[in-house]
Design a protein around this motif. Structure first.
Motif, PDB file in Angstrom:
ATOM      1  N   ASP A  89      47.263  29.195  38.041  1.00 36.22           N
ATOM      2  CA  ASP A  89      47.909  30.053  38.644  1.00 36.22           C
ATOM      3  C   ASP A  89      49.102  31.140  37.751  1.00 36.22           C
ATOM      4  O   ASP A  89      49.876  30.403  36.784  1.00 36.22           O
ATOM      5  N   PHE A  90      49.116  32.128  37.891  1.00 36.13           N
ATOM      6  CA  PHE A  90      49.880  33.044  36.828  1.00 36.13           C
ATOM      7  C   PHE A  90      50.944  34.014  37.658  1.00 36.13           C
ATOM      8  O   PHE A  90      50.674  34.529  38.590  1.00 36.13           O
ATOM      9  N   ARG A  91      52.212  33.920  36.897  1.00 39.82           N
ATOM     10  CA  ARG A  91      53.044  34.834  37.393  1.00 39.82           C
ATOM     11  C   ARG A  91      53.545  35.402  36.282  1.00 39.82           C
ATOM     12  O   ARG A  91      54.035  34.848  35.461  1.00 39.82           O
ATOM     13  N   ASP A 129      52.450  37.364  44.922  1.00 39.90           N
ATOM     14  CA  ASP A 129      53.195  36.221  44.246  1.00 39.90           C
ATOM     15  C   ASP A 129      52.446  35.510  43.053  1.00 39.90           C
ATOM     16  O   ASP A 129      52.474  34.457  42.983  1.00 39.90           O
ATOM     17  N   GLY A 130      52.010  36.467  42.477  1.00 39.23           N
ATOM     18  CA  GLY A 130      51.009  36.023  41.277  1.00 39.23           C
ATOM     19  C   GLY A 130      49.556  36.285  41.496  1.00 39.23           C
ATOM     20  O   GLY A 130      49.112  36.732  42.643  1.00 39.23           O
ATOM     21  N   CYS A 131      48.988  35.804  40.448  1.00 41.20           N
ATOM     22  CA  CYS A 131      47.434  35.858  40.752  1.00 41.20           C
ATOM     23  C   CYS A 131      46.751  34.576  39.880  1.00 41.20           C
ATOM     24  O   CYS A 131      47.484  33.653  39.265  1.00 41.20           O
ATOM     25  N   LYS A 132      45.393  34.707  39.607  1.00 38.91           N
ATOM     26  CA  LYS A 132      44.817  33.599  39.054  1.00 38.91           C
ATOM     27  C   LYS A 132      44.637  34.252  37.635  1.00 38.91           C
ATOM     28  O   LYS A 132      44.145  35.337  37.567  1.00 38.91           O
ATOM     29  N   LEU A 133      44.456  33.301  36.824  1.00 36.06           N
ATOM     30  CA  LEU A 133      43.950  33.800  35.388  1.00 36.06           C
ATOM     31  C   LEU A 133      43.005  32.769  34.850  1.00 36.06           C
ATOM     32  O   LEU A 133      43.201  31.531  34.849  1.00 36.06           O
TER      33      LEU A 133
END
Ligand code: URA
Length: 307
Positions: A250-252, A264-268
């Motif tokens: 989980d990336f922000r 609210d961020g994305c997957k990395l």
């Protein structure tokens, strides 16, 4: 990892007001990025944990294209916002960036590019760079690729991944059934390190806040970190490629917020750098597995020839 409990939950109201006023003063002068001082310079932990824009990172000084597998090191401190019960939220002020009031992503990216200017923030500006390589592609891309830093071809053309590694990246993107124009491509550092050396930790820490802002504008669903430097900088942790690959994080973007409350961020995901794959083509199958994981997450189907 710095735990939240180790951070001050409340600040002396006087100190909070003074810090907020100082940050607003800097913002008004067009200064939005704040950097952590070296440990030895720190006066007190409260100031050090409060006025911080970037995470501390550990980046190898070895070149990932020659050594993609880098041994584990301890995860480093990540500064996290603390909920301060006040309308003078210092962390909100720190996160305030000039592009945040702009809804058009093209204009917002332009603001970030203008803010970057003819950047002299790190030593790379005086080490032979021809131009800044900002990033290229779809400003509303669902998928973003992040590499390490420009090489000679990118430095000459002002666009990321246009050399041999870029040709392979283009093929990887094509194998996913999409085009280069549909994604956004950027690097951790925007200036070519001399002799294609690995960017230093300081250079990554100085440049990456601009990438974080680009990410917050583009709001991708998935970011693919290409190689160890990109992975370790974005994730603010250090581990071998074997440990980093094969899963989503989980990336922000650090210390910046999107102006879209729904993002609210994305997957990395982490995969091998294309330059490494050119040197060791046997790992292409592994990289393809990483991309298939990404495609599944994005609901994409590979074109017939790949399935
Ligand atoms: N390698 C990178 O990491 N980025 C580029 O843009 C080109 C090569």
């Amino acid at each position: 990892m710095l735990s939240l409990s180790a951070m001050p939950r409340t600040l002396d109201p006087e100190l909070r007001r003074a810090l907020a006023a100082r940050i607003r003063y800097y913002n008004e002068m067009g200064i939005y990025d704040f950097y952590r001082r070296p440990q030895s310079d720190r006066v007190g932990e409260i100031a050090a944990t409060t006025v911080v824009d970037e995470t501390e990172i550990a980046v190898s000084t070895s070149h990932p294209e020659s050594e993609e597998e880098i041994s584990s090191r301890k995860a480093t401190a990540v500064a996290m916002p603390v909920a301060i019960q006040s309308d003078e939220n210092i962390f909100d002020l720190i996160a305030l960036k000039p592009e945040q009031s702009v809804s058009d992503p093209v204009k917002a990216l332009k603001i970030i590019r203008e803010d970057l200017g003819d950047c002299t923030r790190c030593v790379l500006h005086k080490q032979g760079r021809k131009q800044i390589v900002f990033g290229v592609g779809n400003p509303t891309a669902e998928l973003m690729f992040v590499g390490e830093g420009p090489g000679a071809d990118e430095d000459a053309q002002g666009e990321p991944f246009v050399g041999r590694a870029g040709q392979l990246l283009n093929n990887m993107i094509k194998a996913m059934g999409i085009t280069r124009e549909q994604v956004y491509i950027a690097n951790i550092v925007k200036c070519r390190p001399p002799g294609n050396r690995t960017p230093e930790r300081e250079e990554c820490a100085t440049c990456s806040p601009f990438l974080m802002r680009q990410i917050a504008v583009i709001k991708p669903k998935v970011i693919v970190a290409l190689g160890a430097v990109a992975a370790k900088t974005l994730l603010a942790m250090s581990a071998s490629m074997a440990q980093l690959r094969g899963r989503f994080y989980d990336f922000r973007p650090a210390s910046v917020r999107s102006n879209d409350p729904n993002w609210d961020g994305c997957k990395l995901a982490v995969t091998y750098h294309p330059a490494f794959l050119l040197r060791d083509p046997r790992q292409k199958g592994e990289a393809w597995k990483d991309l298939q994981m990404v495609m599944k997450e994005l609901g994409m189907k590979a074109p017939k020839s790949n399935s």
